[in-house]
Design a protein around this motif. Sequence first.
Motif, mmCIF file in Angstrom:
data_model
loop_
_atom_site.group_PDB
_atom_site.id
_atom_site.type_symbol
_atom_site.label_atom_id
_atom_site.label_comp_id
_atom_site.label_asym_id
_atom_site.label_seq_id
_atom_site.Cartn_x
_atom_site.Cartn_y
_atom_site.Cartn_z
ATOM 1 N N THR A 105 -1.688 -0.850 -4.063
ATOM 2 C CA THR A 105 -2.919 -0.141 -3.705
ATOM 3 C C THR A 105 -2.529 1.257 -3.244
ATOM 4 O O THR A 105 -1.739 1.415 -2.312
ATOM 5 C CB THR A 105 -3.674 -0.871 -2.582
ATOM 6 N N GLU A 143 -7.741 1.199 8.387
ATOM 7 C CA GLU A 143 -9.141 1.151 7.954
ATOM 8 C C GLU A 143 -9.266 0.427 6.616
ATOM 9 O O GLU A 143 -10.207 -0.353 6.400
ATOM 10 C CB GLU A 143 -9.699 2.574 7.848
ATOM 11 N N ALA A 144 -8.309 0.653 5.712
ATOM 12 C CA ALA A 144 -8.331 -0.025 4.413
ATOM 13 C C ALA A 144 -8.088 -1.521 4.572
ATOM 14 O O ALA A 144 -8.724 -2.344 3.893
ATOM 15 C CB ALA A 144 -7.273 0.583 3.491
ATOM 16 N N THR A 170 -6.841 -11.271 5.092
ATOM 17 C CA THR A 170 -6.648 -11.083 6.521
ATOM 18 C C THR A 170 -5.156 -10.971 6.797
ATOM 19 O O THR A 170 -4.382 -11.855 6.431
ATOM 20 C CB THR A 170 -7.226 -12.271 7.316
ATOM 21 N N GLU A 195 -8.902 -3.351 7.062
ATOM 22 C CA GLU A 195 -10.099 -3.969 7.638
ATOM 23 C C GLU A 195 -11.174 -4.187 6.577
ATOM 24 O O GLU A 195 -12.045 -5.038 6.738
ATOM 25 C CB GLU A 195 -10.626 -3.109 8.785
ATOM 26 N N ARG A 196 -11.115 -3.430 5.471
ATOM 27 C CA ARG A 196 -12.082 -3.608 4.383
ATOM 28 C C ARG A 196 -11.611 -4.634 3.364
ATOM 29 O O ARG A 196 -12.395 -5.087 2.525
ATOM 30 C CB ARG A 196 -12.317 -2.263 3.665
ATOM 31 N N ASP A 197 -10.341 -5.002 3.421
ATOM 32 C CA ASP A 197 -9.763 -5.910 2.435
ATOM 33 C C ASP A 197 -10.275 -7.334 2.649
ATOM 34 O O ASP A 197 -10.512 -7.756 3.792
ATOM 35 C CB ASP A 197 -8.233 -5.890 2.565
ATOM 36 N N ILE A 198 -10.427 -8.083 1.565
ATOM 37 C CA ILE A 198 -10.855 -9.474 1.679
ATOM 38 C C ILE A 198 -9.785 -10.330 2.351
ATOM 39 O O ILE A 198 -10.076 -11.347 2.970
ATOM 40 C CB ILE A 198 -11.200 -10.058 0.282
ATOM 41 N N TYR A 225 0.860 -1.185 0.000
ATOM 42 C CA TYR A 225 0.000 0.000 0.000
ATOM 43 C C TYR A 225 0.893 1.231 0.000
ATOM 44 O O TYR A 225 1.936 1.247 0.657
ATOM 45 C CB TYR A 225 -0.877 0.043 1.257
#
Length: 205
Positions: free
Chosen positions: A73, A93-94, A101, A96-99, A53
Amino acid sequence: MSFLLESKIAHVILAAGSSSRMGEPKQLLAWGETTLIGHAIQQGMMLENVKTYVVLGAHYDQIYPTVKEFPITILKNENWQLGMGSSIRLVIEALERDILTYSAILISLVDQPLLDAKHLNRLIIESNQNPNMIIATDLNEIIGVPAIITKQYFKELLQLKEDFGARYIIKKHINNVQTISARGKGYDVDTQEEYNTLLKSNFPS
């Protein structure tokens, strides 16, 4: 049927600052055949099983076109003026939204070009051997980033104040920190003088 895809580490390159002391976007300064930000991304891409990222903020319109083709990303921190803590919160935060883990986050800076893939990989190896510990870089007088911070501290990273970076978490949990020496490579590029000195020593004409 739902399932979790296990990914080990998310690597985040913090590159949202305004480079006020430099007088121009340090992210775009030449480094070898690329730029400081291009070099940082290339080093991250050499790591195995790590997703990269990049957080941009100031000078976004200038920097984004130079990095958009990389398989990374890109996150835009609209509140970059608030400090490094806001960029770290944006990344968590990003994640936590990612598929995927993630078990940990590897935080690095765009202006430490000598801390290359070899150093980052040493951090990862140490983290694999000590999965519950923070693995940080010994920068002689300072213990800081690049550093791997495990998932157990993600909630604390989300609560960082704007002007606090990862070093705050490292210092707070110093009894649970393992360090890897930067071996004289932990230089930040903040001014033209520092940049010119580092450039000449690594790319002599």
